[in-house]
Design an enzyme around this catalytic site. Sequence first.
Site, short mmCIF file in Angstrom:
data_model
loop_
_atom_site.label_atom_id
_atom_site.label_comp_id
_atom_site.label_asym_id
_atom_site.label_seq_id
_atom_site.Cartn_x
_atom_site.Cartn_y
_atom_site.Cartn_z
N HIS A 134 3.52 4.31 -1.86
CA HIS A 134 4.64 4.29 -0.92
C HIS A 134 5.83 3.52 -1.50
O HIS A 134 6.87 4.10 -1.77
CB HIS A 134 4.18 3.67 0.40
CG HIS A 134 5.18 3.74 1.52
ND1 HIS A 134 6.36 4.45 1.44
CD2 HIS A 134 5.18 3.18 2.77
CE1 HIS A 134 7.03 4.33 2.57
NE2 HIS A 134 6.34 3.56 3.39
N HIS A 152 8.87 14.58 -4.06
CA HIS A 152 8.81 13.81 -2.82
C HIS A 152 8.02 14.60 -1.80
O HIS A 152 8.04 15.83 -1.79
CB HIS A 152 10.23 13.52 -2.31
CG HIS A 152 10.30 12.49 -1.22
ND1 HIS A 152 10.09 12.80 0.10
CD2 HIS A 152 10.54 11.15 -1.26
CE1 HIS A 152 10.21 11.70 0.83
NE2 HIS A 152 10.47 10.69 0.03
N ASP A 199 13.48 6.55 -6.10
CA ASP A 199 12.92 5.54 -6.99
C ASP A 199 13.34 5.72 -8.45
O ASP A 199 13.18 4.80 -9.26
CB ASP A 199 11.38 5.58 -6.92
CG ASP A 199 10.86 5.27 -5.53
OD1 ASP A 199 11.23 4.21 -5.01
OD2 ASP A 199 10.10 6.08 -4.97
#
Length: 514
Positions: free
Chosen positions: A324, A363, A419
């Site tokens: 996560h 994702h 990210d």
Amino acid sequence: MEISQRVKARLAVLTAHLAVSDTVGLEQVLPAIAPWCTSAHITAAPHGSLKGNLTIVDERTGKKYQVPVSEHGTVKAVDLKKITTGKDDKGLKLYDPGYLNTAPVRSSICYIDGDEGILRYRGYPIEELAESSTFIEVAYLLMYGNLPSQSQLADWEFTVSQHSAVPQGVLDIIQSMPHDAHPMGVLVSAMSALSIFHPDANPALSGQDIYKSKQVRDKQIVRILGKAPTIAAAAYLRTAGRPPVLPSANLSYSENFLYMLDSMGNRSYKPNPRLARVLDILFILHAEHEMNCSTAAARHLASSGVDVYTACAGAVGALYGPLHGGANEAVLKMLAEIGTAENIPDFIEGVKNRKRKMSGFGHRVYKNYDPRAKVIKKLADEVFSIVGRDPLIEVAVALEKAALSDEYFVKRKLYPNVDFYSGLIYRAMGFPPEFFTVLFAVPRMAGYLSHWRESLDDPDTRIMRPQQAYTGVWMRHYEPVRERTLSSDSDKDKFGQVSISNASRRRLAGSSAL
């Protein structure tokens, strides 16, 4: 009013009361608002109502069922319970591991269209908020549904800052932890400890109806928003063996956070305003993302009536999981292993052959370019112009270009996510990798709290108690231990060997006289 005029009018209003003290360079860094960023003026979904009925024919029995479909295109799972084959059948259940297509709540906070790469907070495109807003204002928007007026914003900022001090007992808990304690573990522990210091806000102690009071709710909201960066800063300083720094009441939310990290107790210290603005934008981008794992955990815990501090601590615990909140650290490690752009073709082939793992791409929701990643990528140049260029950015840009031009990744809709570039920015700003997830958790408190507040007002809120599909032994009878036989040779069905330390072996080798 033309679309472009509406956008300009909206920007004029935002600029009047959202301007930061110094945004040098950012107007060139962030993209101009596209004409399609006008969703704030649209009150209804473009598809209109999806209300109707679903007809289901059960081929097992030949029976036909009518299931109502809501205007949002959902069916109530409990309506499927009436589909049964007979008296021993308890009714149809939905088997949905990981909640891939289950909506346990209705929410008006955040909208995501993963196919189109759209993210909106309360109807506002994330690009527009990153361009013109501030984190503290976005927190208000998430919490209360609308952007505040100038006076509301001033009151909101003041009240949050007034609740930024942390009880000494919580600071003592942080200081008692090992120097190498992971900052996320410290944040979880400290957030949970806040519950002890605010028993007046605990439904288990002060009554189940306590959160029906708007005043009580609002106080917990500003407490957590105010204290989260102070706790995070104390956790950061603990790893360096330094004492906590008291927050400043004269700085913005992000400036105050950097002040506590870097001032060394010098009350006249002021963080670089451009870096503070970059951090503020990153906080905006991470503030909310609808029903992700940790937000779902927060709502799950809150449904039991537990205090909001425990609910937020549990959510941070979920965010601590590497699947996560820890992906940006994995991206840095991957880029460092690649080393130079010349090694990218071999790396790409390794990914295709399942010998290497590509972090920062793909994702669960987005099947397009993550809109947050677009903003973060453009922020990188602003940071590098201040602190120096990170050589890994060249590897990252080249890797992105190679992946997006390769049919293997395009066909699988693997695009850069939030990210991919955020870790590079955080590293360039001097944050250690173990602190990256904390920088995710601090702003995400706004999302957790807005969902907590929304759940309290939702008449459909029930204690979350999912069903299961039982697959175990149907029934058997107890046997005395001497009569039992080994039923399985599988290692997973028996207790394994747990190693003990040499010190324990030494102790067990001794004897004691009576």
